[in-house]
Design a protein around this motif. Structure first.
Motif, short mmCIF file in Angstrom:
data_model
loop_
_atom_site.label_atom_id
_atom_site.label_comp_id
_atom_site.label_asym_id
_atom_site.label_seq_id
_atom_site.Cartn_x
_atom_site.Cartn_y
_atom_site.Cartn_z
N ARG A 39 0.72 -1.20 -0.04
CA ARG A 39 -0.24 -0.13 0.05
C ARG A 39 0.76 1.24 0.05
O ARG A 39 0.52 2.39 -0.46
CB ARG A 39 -0.98 0.11 1.26
CG ARG A 39 -2.13 -1.08 1.13
CD ARG A 39 -2.97 -0.99 2.26
NE ARG A 39 -2.77 -1.47 3.58
CZ ARG A 39 -2.61 -0.75 4.70
NH1 ARG A 39 -3.10 0.44 4.41
NH2 ARG A 39 -2.06 -1.20 5.62
N GLN A 40 2.07 1.09 0.47
CA GLN A 40 3.10 2.33 0.52
C GLN A 40 3.39 2.30 -1.05
O GLN A 40 3.56 3.72 -1.64
CB GLN A 40 4.33 1.91 1.41
CG GLN A 40 3.88 2.36 3.03
CD GLN A 40 5.23 2.23 3.62
OE1 GLN A 40 5.93 1.24 3.55
NE2 GLN A 40 5.61 3.14 4.52
N TYR A 41 3.93 1.38 -1.58
CA TYR A 41 4.22 1.50 -3.01
C TYR A 41 3.17 2.11 -3.72
O TYR A 41 3.31 2.90 -4.79
CB TYR A 41 4.59 -0.05 -3.46
CG TYR A 41 5.91 -0.34 -3.12
CD1 TYR A 41 6.53 0.02 -2.21
CD2 TYR A 41 6.57 -1.50 -3.95
CE1 TYR A 41 8.09 -0.24 -1.85
CE2 TYR A 41 7.72 -1.92 -3.53
CZ TYR A 41 8.42 -1.36 -2.48
OH TYR A 41 9.76 -1.97 -2.05
N ALA A 42 1.97 1.51 -3.61
CA ALA A 42 0.69 1.99 -4.24
C ALA A 42 0.60 3.65 -4.25
O ALA A 42 0.38 4.16 -5.01
CB ALA A 42 -0.55 1.25 -3.89
N ALA A 43 0.78 4.27 -2.90
CA ALA A 43 0.67 5.40 -2.60
C ALA A 43 1.63 6.23 -3.41
O ALA A 43 1.25 7.41 -4.10
CB ALA A 43 1.02 5.86 -1.21
N LEU A 45 3.00 5.30 -6.49
CA LEU A 45 2.27 5.23 -7.86
C LEU A 45 1.24 6.15 -8.13
O LEU A 45 1.09 6.83 -9.14
CB LEU A 45 2.07 3.72 -8.25
CG LEU A 45 3.20 2.70 -8.39
CD1 LEU A 45 2.52 1.52 -8.45
CD2 LEU A 45 4.27 3.00 -9.61
N ASP A 46 0.44 6.13 -7.14
CA ASP A 46 -0.77 7.18 -7.09
C ASP A 46 -0.28 8.56 -7.17
O ASP A 46 -1.06 9.39 -8.21
CB ASP A 46 -1.58 6.80 -6.02
CG ASP A 46 -3.05 7.63 -6.10
OD1 ASP A 46 -3.79 7.59 -7.07
OD2 ASP A 46 -3.22 8.28 -5.16
N GLU A 47 0.50 9.02 -6.45
CA GLU A 47 1.09 10.36 -6.74
C GLU A 47 1.82 10.72 -7.99
O GLU A 47 1.67 11.65 -8.28
CB GLU A 47 2.06 10.62 -5.69
CG GLU A 47 1.65 10.52 -3.92
CD GLU A 47 2.67 10.72 -2.86
OE1 GLU A 47 3.56 10.57 -3.45
OE2 GLU A 47 2.41 10.67 -1.74
#
Length: 530
Positions: A39-43, A45-47
């Motif tokens: 979920r940190q990696y996803a954050a 990528l989302d940014e």
């Protein structure tokens, strides 16, 4: 209805937060820790603008970063595009362009090729586990201080989840489009049967995670059950035995070359892991090896069948019914498998039990098509069936046997010769450790049968041994099928799944012999004109 493959990890993190999910090189992540990192990696990528449906390419070897990045992409509703870790820059460029990748996540150890491929394709790059001098943004470093996303985004069952590229045996690789539903169903069905995964199981993960066998049958099925995966970045048989004993592994998944290597390693040590079951795929496993493994490790190997385009599992031997060595079992739940031929108009005509034909498949596991290739898709998706390109036969009890790849079939003097049938017989020769049968061009017969042999260590690969193998074969095989040619090598060329690349053997030993194998050690030619 919503459905996300990301739930495979997310729900196990809720059910078994403190249970080890993965162990690699002395490091361990629990389910809570792995989902938090994803979920940190996803954050991050989302940014950087990753949105649902965007394609995110992964150029990552086995390690803790692969599942973290994989589930990060899925958590955003984006599409994972795993790439073979040994691709060169031009091949990386091709996949990035063909998939329409939004970003490439690349391991520091693979930046030399990854950076060049991404630059030419004009795709942004995020590095992981790179050194401090790396100029590219570092996903793992940025993630350390990122607030993890709260939850995975909902997806529709028909949304794409993963694009897996075929090995490109005919032309350039094609991207098989797999949906949230097809993979989730294959994983959930496979967890129950044939793989029979339980939360207390420990899987030895030696298959590459970028490949469908290691990724879906291994990693995803293990995580769906809340079990533990002991991961290694490369397969070494002696080291594998040590790790499996130390971690008390109960499940092994591998390809035939791995089982042969484990048998060799076991001869040098009394160490035996507490394996409960083993699963083989990728290519045919000789019955002789099944029997030797059972005798050595006290563990049954269940052989099965699947393809990249079928998410991947199609059929398997399993505990739910009697195991039939030499077959790949029955179709899994929700999947139909038949033997067919195409009529003059290209429509599918189903055959009866006992008849040889092309294996066709339909069910929840079949891809929606090849990315950007409507004509190639139309060739394989016919009348609701997926045409596998493999030749097979079903018996009266519904067990499927793989005869061979249609492309591997040898046509000698008008007769069909099935290499797998010959390989099953040739491995019983006392001088043969491994063998692959191919067809080579021949002026009179069209093709001649050639056995490419890795001899046992105590035998000299010379013309005398080749003549011995030809004579031995002549006594046991019909006149039209026994190999007249024998070639010797030290090792076979292998694909990412461990499958022998027969197209390369055909280049090595074709009539013109323009390419010679670096490991070739001898040849024998016998009675070719008969």
């Amino acid at each position: 209805m919503t459905l996300s493959l990301a739930a495979v990890l997310a729900e196990s993190a809720v059910r078994r937060p403190d249970h080890p999910a993965i162990e690699f090189a002395g490091a361990r992540l629990t389910y809570r820790e792995l989902w938090f990192r994803a979920r940190q990696y996803a954050a991050v990528l989302d940014e950087r603008g990753t949105r649902p449906g965007d394609r995110v390419a992964l150029l990552l070897p086995n390690g803790l970063e692969f599942p973290a990045a994989y589930f990060a992409v899925l958590a955003l509703g984006a599409v994972v595009v795993p790439m073979h870790a040994l691709l060169k820059a031009t091949e990386i460029e091709y996949v990035l362009r063909d998939s329409g990748a939004h970003v490439l996540i690349c391991a520091g150890s693979l930046l030399a090729e990854g950076r060049k491929g991404a630059a030419v394709a004009e795709v942004p790059l995020l590095a992981v586990r790179a050194d401090a001098e790396c100029e590219a943004p570092r996903l793992d470093v940025l993630a350390e201080h990122a607030e993890p996303i709260a939850a995975h985004r909902p997806c529709a069952p028909g949304d794409l989840a993963v694009i897996l590229y075929t090995s490109g045996t005919t032309g350039r690789p094609k991207g098989a489009m797999l949906t949230q539903l097809s993979i989730t169903m294959n994983v959930t069905v496979g967890m129950l049967s044939p793989f029979d995964f339980r939360a207390e199981d420990v899987l030895f993960g030696c298959l590459p995670l970028f490949h469908t066998f290691g990724q879906i049958c291994g990693m995803l099925t293990c995580f769906r059950a809340g079990a533990t995966m002991v991961l290694t970045d490369r397969f070494d048989a002696a080291g594998a035995l040590d790790l499996m004993v130390a971690h008390r592994c109960t499940v092994f998944m591998g390809v035939p070359t791995m089982y042969l290597a484990l048998l060799d390693a076991a001869a040098a040590t009394p160490l035996r892991p507490p394996l409960d079951r083993a699963f083989s795929g990728g290519s045919a496993l000789p019955v002789k090896v099944l029997e030797e493994f059972q005798a050595t490790f006290g563990c049954t190997i269940y052989e099965g069948y699947g393809l990249t385009e079928t998410s991947p599992v199609v059929a398997y031997n399993q505990r739910a019914w009697p195991c039939k060595p030499g077959t790949v079992g029955r179709p899994i739940w929700g999947v139909e498998v038949e033997i067919a031929r195409a009529d003059l108009e290209g429509r599918i005509e189903l055959l009866r039990a006992g008849e040889v034909g092309e294996i066709v498949i339909r069910g929840h596991n079949v891809m929606v098509g090849y990315l950007g290739r409507p004509e190639a898709t139309a060739e394989v998706l016919v009348d609701g069936w997926f045409r596998s390109g493999d030749l097979g036969v079903k018996d009266a009890d519904g067990y499927l046997s793989i005869i061979d790849r249609k492309k591997d079939l040898v046509l000698r003097g008008g007769y069909n010769v099935y290499p797998r049938e010959l390989e099953e017989m040739l491995v019983h020769h006392p001088a043969i450790a491994q063998v692959a049968v191919i067809g080579v061009p021949h002026e009179r017969h069209g093709e001649e049968v050639c056995a490419v042999v890795i001899p046992r260590a105590d035998r000299t690969p010379d013309e005398a041994l080749g003549a011995e193998i030809v004579a031995w074969s002549r006594e046991r095989m019909a006149a039209y099928k026994y190999p007249r040619l024998v070639e010797f090598v030290d090792a076979f060329p292998l694909g990412p799944s461990g499958k022998v690349l027969k197209r390369e053997l055909a280049q090595w030993f074709g009539a013109e012999r323009r390419i010679r194998p670096p490991a070739a050690r001898g040849t024998c030619q016998g009675d070719q004109g008969r």
